[in-house]
Motif scaffolding. Sequence first.
Motif, mmCIF file in Angstrom:
data_model
loop_
_atom_site.group_PDB
_atom_site.id
_atom_site.type_symbol
_atom_site.label_atom_id
_atom_site.label_comp_id
_atom_site.label_asym_id
_atom_site.label_seq_id
_atom_site.Cartn_x
_atom_site.Cartn_y
_atom_site.Cartn_z
ATOM 1 N N UNK A 73 0.856 -1.184 0.000
ATOM 2 C CA UNK A 73 0.000 0.000 0.000
ATOM 3 C C UNK A 73 0.883 1.223 0.000
ATOM 4 N N UNK A 74 0.321 2.315 -0.464
ATOM 5 C CA UNK A 74 1.143 3.510 -0.496
ATOM 6 C C UNK A 74 0.361 4.755 -0.806
ATOM 7 N N UNK A 104 4.645 0.854 1.343
ATOM 8 C CA UNK A 104 5.102 -0.101 2.353
ATOM 9 C C UNK A 104 4.520 -1.461 2.030
ATOM 10 N N UNK A 105 5.288 -2.511 2.305
ATOM 11 C CA UNK A 105 4.777 -3.864 2.135
ATOM 12 C C UNK A 105 4.202 -4.334 3.472
ATOM 13 N N UNK A 106 3.053 -4.988 3.391
ATOM 14 C CA UNK A 106 2.386 -5.395 4.623
ATOM 15 C C UNK A 106 3.184 -6.413 5.415
ATOM 16 N N UNK A 119 -2.568 -5.623 -4.675
ATOM 17 C CA UNK A 119 -2.583 -6.996 -4.138
ATOM 18 C C UNK A 119 -1.572 -7.899 -4.837
ATOM 19 N N UNK A 120 -1.057 -7.438 -5.980
ATOM 20 C CA UNK A 120 -0.303 -8.343 -6.836
ATOM 21 C C UNK A 120 1.172 -8.414 -6.502
ATOM 22 N N UNK A 141 -1.609 0.870 -10.244
ATOM 23 C CA UNK A 141 -2.385 0.808 -9.004
ATOM 24 C C UNK A 141 -3.686 0.056 -9.263
ATOM 25 N N UNK A 142 -3.978 -0.897 -8.391
ATOM 26 C CA UNK A 142 -5.204 -1.671 -8.546
ATOM 27 C C UNK A 142 -6.397 -1.033 -7.844
ATOM 28 N N UNK A 143 -6.129 -0.405 -6.722
ATOM 29 C CA UNK A 143 -7.211 0.207 -5.949
ATOM 30 C C UNK A 143 -6.786 1.597 -5.483
#
Length: 122
Positions: free
Chosen positions: A30-31, A47-49, A96-97, A109-111
């Motif tokens: 997410x970012x 950042x990666x979850x 998500x990918x 960006x997916x979302x």
Amino acid sequence: VQLQASGGGLVQAGGSLRLSCAASRRTFSMGWFRQAPGKEREFVGSITWSVGNTYYADSVKGRFTVSRDNAKNTVYLQMNSLKFEDTAVYYCAASPRRNWGSSWLATNVDYWGQGTQVTVSS
């Protein structure tokens, strides 16, 4: 994935703001992106979850910090030493990918969350 951003506002140059982005579920990364009037939307930080690796645009390194709260599924953008040129609409983003790192483009960006205005007065 639904993203809800908040925390924008008006601040004087040199000041600080913190943006929040609550996600309906965790994604790979997410970012934040931003878009100033007349300009393209650009990557700010991410950042990666799972591991919490962070990535930043050169223009904000050392001033902005991306962090996450796993319990709240929320990502934050702490913005310090704000400059007039940081004025923009800031958008939360999720992928998500994969982790795109600092090469994340708006087209990848997916979302998107809704934008939140950040205005820095000089």
